[in-house]
Design a protein around this motif. Structure first.
Motif, PDB file in Angstrom:
ATOM      1  N   ALA A  93      42.619  -0.464 -17.901  1.00 56.81           N
ATOM      2  CA  ALA A  93      44.007  -0.090 -18.188  1.00 56.81           C
ATOM      3  C   ALA A  93      44.301   1.344 -17.795  1.00 56.81           C
ATOM      4  O   ALA A  93      45.446   1.701 -17.527  1.00 56.81           O
ATOM      5  N   VAL A  94      43.281   2.173 -17.717  1.00 59.86           N
ATOM      6  CA  VAL A  94      43.465   3.573 -17.335  1.00 59.86           C
ATOM      7  C   VAL A  94      43.435   3.733 -15.823  1.00 59.86           C
ATOM      8  O   VAL A  94      44.286   4.390 -15.231  1.00 59.86           O
ATOM      9  N   ILE A  95      42.448   3.112 -15.183  1.00 65.97           N
ATOM     10  CA  ILE A  95      42.225   3.365 -13.760  1.00 65.97           C
ATOM     11  C   ILE A  95      43.138   2.544 -12.854  1.00 65.97           C
ATOM     12  O   ILE A  95      43.524   3.013 -11.786  1.00 65.97           O
ATOM     13  N   ALA A  96      43.506   1.340 -13.237  1.00 71.97           N
ATOM     14  CA  ALA A  96      44.315   0.485 -12.360  1.00 71.97           C
ATOM     15  C   ALA A  96      45.653   1.117 -11.984  1.00 71.97           C
ATOM     16  O   ALA A  96      46.028   1.115 -10.803  1.00 71.97           O
ATOM     17  N   PRO A  97      46.399   1.693 -12.933  1.00 73.25           N
ATOM     18  CA  PRO A  97      47.665   2.323 -12.525  1.00 73.25           C
ATOM     19  C   PRO A  97      47.473   3.524 -11.610  1.00 73.25           C
ATOM     20  O   PRO A  97      48.239   3.728 -10.679  1.00 73.25           O
ATOM     21  N   VAL A  98      46.446   4.298 -11.870  1.00 70.61           N
ATOM     22  CA  VAL A  98      46.183   5.462 -11.014  1.00 70.61           C
ATOM     23  C   VAL A  98      45.751   5.003  -9.619  1.00 70.61           C
ATOM     24  O   VAL A  98      46.217   5.528  -8.600  1.00 70.61           O
ATOM     25  N   ALA A  99      44.869   4.006  -9.560  1.00 69.37           N
ATOM     26  CA  ALA A  99      44.406   3.490  -8.278  1.00 69.37           C
ATOM     27  C   ALA A  99      45.539   2.848  -7.480  1.00 69.37           C
ATOM     28  O   ALA A  99      45.532   2.870  -6.251  1.00 69.37           O
ATOM     29  N   SER A 100      46.517   2.306  -8.186  1.00 66.84           N
ATOM     30  CA  SER A 100      47.626   1.658  -7.484  1.00 66.84           C
ATOM     31  C   SER A 100      48.502   2.665  -6.736  1.00 66.84           C
ATOM     32  O   SER A 100      49.336   2.273  -5.923  1.00 66.84           O
ATOM     33  N   LEU A 101      48.312   3.950  -7.001  1.00 71.45           N
ATOM     34  CA  LEU A 101      49.065   4.983  -6.277  1.00 71.45           C
ATOM     35  C   LEU A 101      48.447   5.326  -4.926  1.00 71.45           C
ATOM     36  O   LEU A 101      48.969   6.184  -4.207  1.00 71.45           O
ATOM     37  N   ALA A 102      47.345   4.683  -4.563  1.00 73.83           N
ATOM     38  CA  ALA A 102      46.685   4.971  -3.283  1.00 73.83           C
ATOM     39  C   ALA A 102      47.636   4.892  -2.081  1.00 73.83           C
ATOM     40  O   ALA A 102      47.594   5.762  -1.210  1.00 73.83           O
ATOM     41  N   PRO A 103      48.519   3.887  -2.000  1.00 73.01           N
ATOM     42  CA  PRO A 103      49.449   3.860  -0.864  1.00 73.01           C
ATOM     43  C   PRO A 103      50.375   5.080  -0.819  1.00 73.01           C
ATOM     44  O   PRO A 103      50.801   5.506   0.260  1.00 73.01           O
ATOM     45  N   ALA A 104      50.654   5.669  -1.960  1.00 75.42           N
ATOM     46  CA  ALA A 104      51.498   6.869  -1.976  1.00 75.42           C
ATOM     47  C   ALA A 104      50.790   8.021  -1.280  1.00 75.42           C
ATOM     48  O   ALA A 104      51.418   8.805  -0.554  1.00 75.42           O
ATOM     49  N   PHE A 105      49.485   8.122  -1.475  1.00 75.56           N
ATOM     50  CA  PHE A 105      48.731   9.168  -0.791  1.00 75.56           C
ATOM     51  C   PHE A 105      48.703   8.925   0.711  1.00 75.56           C
ATOM     52  O   PHE A 105      48.786   9.867   1.505  1.00 75.56           O
ATOM     53  N   THR A 106      48.603   7.668   1.115  1.00 76.16           N
ATOM     54  CA  THR A 106      48.629   7.342   2.537  1.00 76.16           C
ATOM     55  C   THR A 106      49.968   7.743   3.152  1.00 76.16           C
ATOM     56  O   THR A 106      50.019   8.380   4.202  1.00 76.16           O
ATOM     57  N   ALA A 107      51.059   7.393   2.491  1.00 80.73           N
ATOM     58  CA  ALA A 107      52.385   7.761   2.997  1.00 80.73           C
ATOM     59  C   ALA A 107      52.566   9.275   2.997  1.00 80.73           C
ATOM     60  O   ALA A 107      53.122   9.843   3.945  1.00 80.73           O
ATOM     61  N   GLY A 108      52.070   9.936   1.963  1.00 83.15           N
ATOM     62  CA  GLY A 108      52.169  11.394   1.907  1.00 83.15           C
ATOM     63  C   GLY A 108      51.388  12.076   3.010  1.00 83.15           C
ATOM     64  O   GLY A 108      51.865  13.041   3.629  1.00 83.15           O
ATOM     65  N   HIS A 109      50.196  11.571   3.295  1.00 85.82           N
ATOM     66  CA  HIS A 109      49.407  12.156   4.385  1.00 85.82           C
ATOM     67  C   HIS A 109      50.036  11.876   5.747  1.00 85.82           C
ATOM     68  O   HIS A 109      49.987  12.718   6.641  1.00 85.82           O
TER      69      HIS A 109
END
Length: 131
Positions: A85-101
């Motif tokens: 419950a802690v890591i799944a929401p944070v991990a789901s932001l991975a595409p945001a880092f891709t778009a940001g980069h």
């Protein structure tokens, strides 16, 4: 369609990592990387493309790979520790880092749909954080 396929793949990988043995073994990380490499080669062979990169992108790709494997190992450890419950929401932001980069390094424009998706993800993360 590609984003949908990526989302499904990401979700399936989270479910498989969570279902993996809880004995601290890193075999699921190796299996995930082997499967990802196999998928890339299938696509390359299907397109009859020859992958070539200059020296600088090779170094960046290598560094990205090291960070990706490290992040996947951390993800697996947290899932094995029942912190889904802690890591799944944070991990789901991975595409945001891709778009940001892509925006930062390649000067790609972030579409309105991507921006809306990022805002919804951040709002969801904030709602989870407050309980």
């Amino acid at each position: 369609l590609l984003a949908l396929a990526a989302g499904v793949g990401f979700g399936v990988s989270l479910v498989l990592f969570a279902a993996a043995s809880h004995h601290g073994e890193m075999w699921p990380v190796l299996g995930a990387r082997v499967a990802a490499c196999a998928a890339v080669w299938v696509v390359l062979l299907g397109r009859r493309a020859t992958p070539t990169l200059a020296a600088v992108p090779k170094g960046l790709a290598g560094a990205a790979g090291v960070f990706d494997v490290g992040a996947t190992m951390i993800l697996l450890v947290t899932l094995q520790s029942n912190l889904t419950a802690v890591i799944a929401p944070v991990a789901s932001l991975a595409p945001a880092f891709t778009a940001g980069h892509a925006w930062w390094y390649l000067h790609e424009r972030i579409s309105r749909l991507q921006l809306v998706g990022l805002m919804v993800a951040l709002a969801g993360l904030a709602l989870i954080a407050v309980g």
